[in-house]
Design a protein around this motif. Structure first.
Motif, PDB file in Angstrom:
ATOM      1  N   ARG A 327      37.006  34.501  38.348  1.00 26.27           N
ATOM      2  CA  ARG A 327      37.396  34.218  36.959  1.00 26.27           C
ATOM      3  C   ARG A 327      36.188  34.192  36.024  1.00 26.27           C
ATOM      4  NH1 ARG A 327      41.923  33.343  35.070  1.00 26.27           N
ATOM      5  NH2 ARG A 327      42.938  32.712  36.996  1.00 26.27           N
ATOM      6  N   ASN A 328      35.075  33.598  36.485  1.00 25.55           N
ATOM      7  CA  ASN A 328      33.912  33.516  35.594  1.00 25.55           C
ATOM      8  C   ASN A 328      33.323  34.898  35.302  1.00 25.55           C
ATOM      9  OD1 ASN A 328      32.959  33.584  38.335  1.00 25.55           O
ATOM     10  ND2 ASN A 328      30.930  33.040  37.594  1.00 25.55           N
ATOM     11  N   VAL A 329      33.490  35.830  36.253  1.00 23.97           N
ATOM     12  CA  VAL A 329      33.015  37.201  36.029  1.00 23.97           C
ATOM     13  C   VAL A 329      33.861  37.867  34.947  1.00 23.97           C
ATOM     14  CG1 VAL A 329      32.719  39.492  37.082  1.00 23.97           C
ATOM     15  CG2 VAL A 329      32.044  37.432  38.339  1.00 23.97           C
ATOM     16  N   GLY A 330      35.163  37.641  35.002  1.00 25.14           N
ATOM     17  CA  GLY A 330      36.046  38.180  33.967  1.00 25.14           C
ATOM     18  C   GLY A 330      35.719  37.626  32.589  1.00 25.14           C
ATOM     19  N   GLN A 331      35.304  36.364  32.547  1.00 25.07           N
ATOM     20  CA  GLN A 331      34.978  35.732  31.266  1.00 25.07           C
ATOM     21  C   GLN A 331      33.617  36.189  30.735  1.00 25.07           C
ATOM     22  OE1 GLN A 331      35.390  31.666  32.542  1.00 25.07           O
ATOM     23  NE2 GLN A 331      37.568  31.565  32.038  1.00 25.07           N
ATOM     24  N   GLU A 332      32.633  36.290  31.646  1.00 23.11           N
ATOM     25  CA  GLU A 332      31.272  36.644  31.218  1.00 23.11           C
ATOM     26  C   GLU A 332      31.061  38.145  31.108  1.00 23.11           C
ATOM     27  OE1 GLU A 332      28.527  34.700  33.852  1.00 23.11           O
ATOM     28  OE2 GLU A 332      29.381  32.716  33.466  1.00 23.11           O
ATOM     29  N   LYS A 333      32.037  38.920  31.606  1.00 23.73           N
ATOM     30  CA  LYS A 333      31.984  40.388  31.548  1.00 23.73           C
ATOM     31  C   LYS A 333      30.796  40.960  32.335  1.00 23.73           C
ATOM     32  CE  LYS A 333      35.464  40.849  28.541  1.00 23.73           C
ATOM     33  NZ  LYS A 333      36.044  39.512  28.642  1.00 23.73           N
ATOM     34  N   LYS A 334      30.375  40.251  33.381  1.00 25.91           N
ATOM     35  CA  LYS A 334      29.308  40.759  34.255  1.00 25.91           C
ATOM     36  C   LYS A 334      29.309  39.929  35.534  1.00 25.91           C
ATOM     37  CE  LYS A 334      25.682  37.807  32.259  1.00 25.91           C
ATOM     38  NZ  LYS A 334      24.355  37.793  31.615  1.00 25.91           N
ATOM     39  N   GLY A 335      28.638  40.451  36.584  1.00 22.30           N
ATOM     40  CA  GLY A 335      28.540  39.687  37.832  1.00 22.30           C
ATOM     41  C   GLY A 335      28.794  40.538  39.063  1.00 22.30           C
ATOM     42  N   TYR A 336      29.874  40.220  39.787  1.00 18.61           N
ATOM     43  CA  TYR A 336      30.126  40.851  41.081  1.00 18.61           C
ATOM     44  C   TYR A 336      31.618  40.855  41.354  1.00 18.61           C
ATOM     45  CZ  TYR A 336      30.982  36.096  42.798  1.00 18.61           C
ATOM     46  OH  TYR A 336      31.495  34.841  42.983  1.00 18.61           O
TER      47      TYR A 336
END
Length: 371
Positions: A327-336
């Motif tokens: 979920r945090n990747v979807g919010q921050e628009k980056k990650g893994y």
């Protein structure tokens, strides 16, 4: 529940000998994957010096006819040191040495999946691929019965055990703590652990590791777990569905990112990678357990927090999907992203190589390209 006879031998007596000085000699335990693709073997040699790098370690050999890797008439196999760790059992200056296996003709053994993985990783090293793998396992007695389960029945249903605390919820925490500390001592990139959904089932996480290091560190973490369990007289099982019925299976969820995915706007790269994975589902299923998908078929049923083995799916925070975007990747628009398909007994070299081939080298179809 049955425990091994060896575990009842006096550890205090053994410790008398382990405290004896060893002079300027060093014990190096060579470790390799056997012909099953999931079993580990080891043997030890004495060195006259403390090795500081892989280059300081000599090649060695073994009898491949006793490890499902050769026939008796031509059984010598070569051990090629690939990664070195501190030995948490014999302690410094002694070493654990993970090895690749070559056949008599110096060609890689069928179970040596590291060699092609390394080639593929070298092609994309400028993209800095990071992995983190979540290794689930089940603690069993030597009779195959889950640790702490009633001898003639089952424990209470799943619910209170995941990340549970208390003697009626956490089965075998001593093993988990011993393994964690041994991995830290060895230099394995272990980053966490927790009790899992089924009682006597646990998970440890290794990563983030870049490139070939992911496979090296997970295999050594598995070896250390087997050795710790040996001391306690129990067995660590990586079977993806150790108990049939309404109990969770065991996977090895694999988290993956590149430098581009981790930077601002990286969600686009993540979505592109997932789209490529969706077009190559059957190739990945074959790569994600040592039996070409047969082991995982018992686990990936669409129930117990798994996707269906025959269907590809992806979603944010969805633990019933093939691919989960946190979920945090979807919010921050980056990650893994997390590939939830690999089985607990997968070969991490095969899994990480398949992800690179499909997501970064843009391979399609059912066969890998040669580099």
């Amino acid at each position: 529940m049955a425990t091994s006879a060896s575990s009842s031998l006096s550890k205090a007596v053994k410790q008398q000998y382990m405290e004896l000085p060893q002079g300027d000699k060093v014990q190096a335990m060579y470790i390799w994957v056997d012909g099953t693709g999931e079993g580990l073997r080891c043997k030890t040699r004495t060195l006259d010096y403390e090795p500081k790098s892989i280059e300081d370690l000599p090649e060695w050999n073994f009898d491949g006819s006793s490890t499902y890797q050769a026939e008796g008439s031509n059984s010598d196999m070569y051990l090629i040191p690939a990664a070195m760790f501190r030995d948490p059992f014999r302690k410094d200056p002694n070493k654990l040495v993970l090895c690749e296996v070559l056949k008599y003709n110096r060609k890689p053994a069928e179970s040596n999946l590291r060699i092609t993985c390394k080639k593929v990783m070298d092609v994309v090293d400028d993209q800095h691929p990071w992995f983190g793998m979540e290794q689930e396992y089940t603690i069993l007695g030597t009779d195959g019965h889950p640790f702490g389960w009633p001898s003639n029945g089952f424990p209470g249903p799943q619910g209170p055990y995941y990340c549970g605390v208390g003697a009626d919820k956490a089965y075998g925490r001593d093993i988990v703590e011993a393994h964690y500390r041994a991995c830290l001592y060895a230099g394995v990139q272990i980053c966490g652990t927790n009790a899992e959904v089924m009682p006597a089932q646990w998970e440890f996480q290794v990563g983030p590791c870049e490139g070939i290091n992911m496979g090296d560190h997970l295999w050594v973490a598995r070896f250390i777990l087997h050795r710790v369990c040996e001391d306690f007289g129990v067995v660590a099982s990586f079977d993806p569905k150790p108990i049939p019925g309404n109990w969770n299976g065991a996977g090895c969820h694999t988290n993956f990112s590149t430098k581009e995915m981790r930077e601002d706007g990286g969600l686009k790269s993540i979505e592109d990678a997932i789209e490529k994975l969706g077009k190559r589902h059957s190739y990945h299923i074959r790569a994600y357990d040592p039996k070409g998908g047969l082991d995982n078929a018992r686990r990936l049923t669409g129930h117990h927090e798994t996707s269906n083995i025959n269907e590809f799916s992806a979603g944010v925070a969805n633990r019933g999907a093939s691919i989960r975007i946190p979920r945090n990747v979807g919010q921050e628009k980056k990650g893994y992203f997390e590939d939830r398909r690999p089985s607990a007994n997968c070969d991490p070299y095969a899994v990480t190589e398949a992800l690179i081939r499909t997501c970064l080298l843009n391979e399609e179809g059912e066969e890998p390209a040669d580099y």
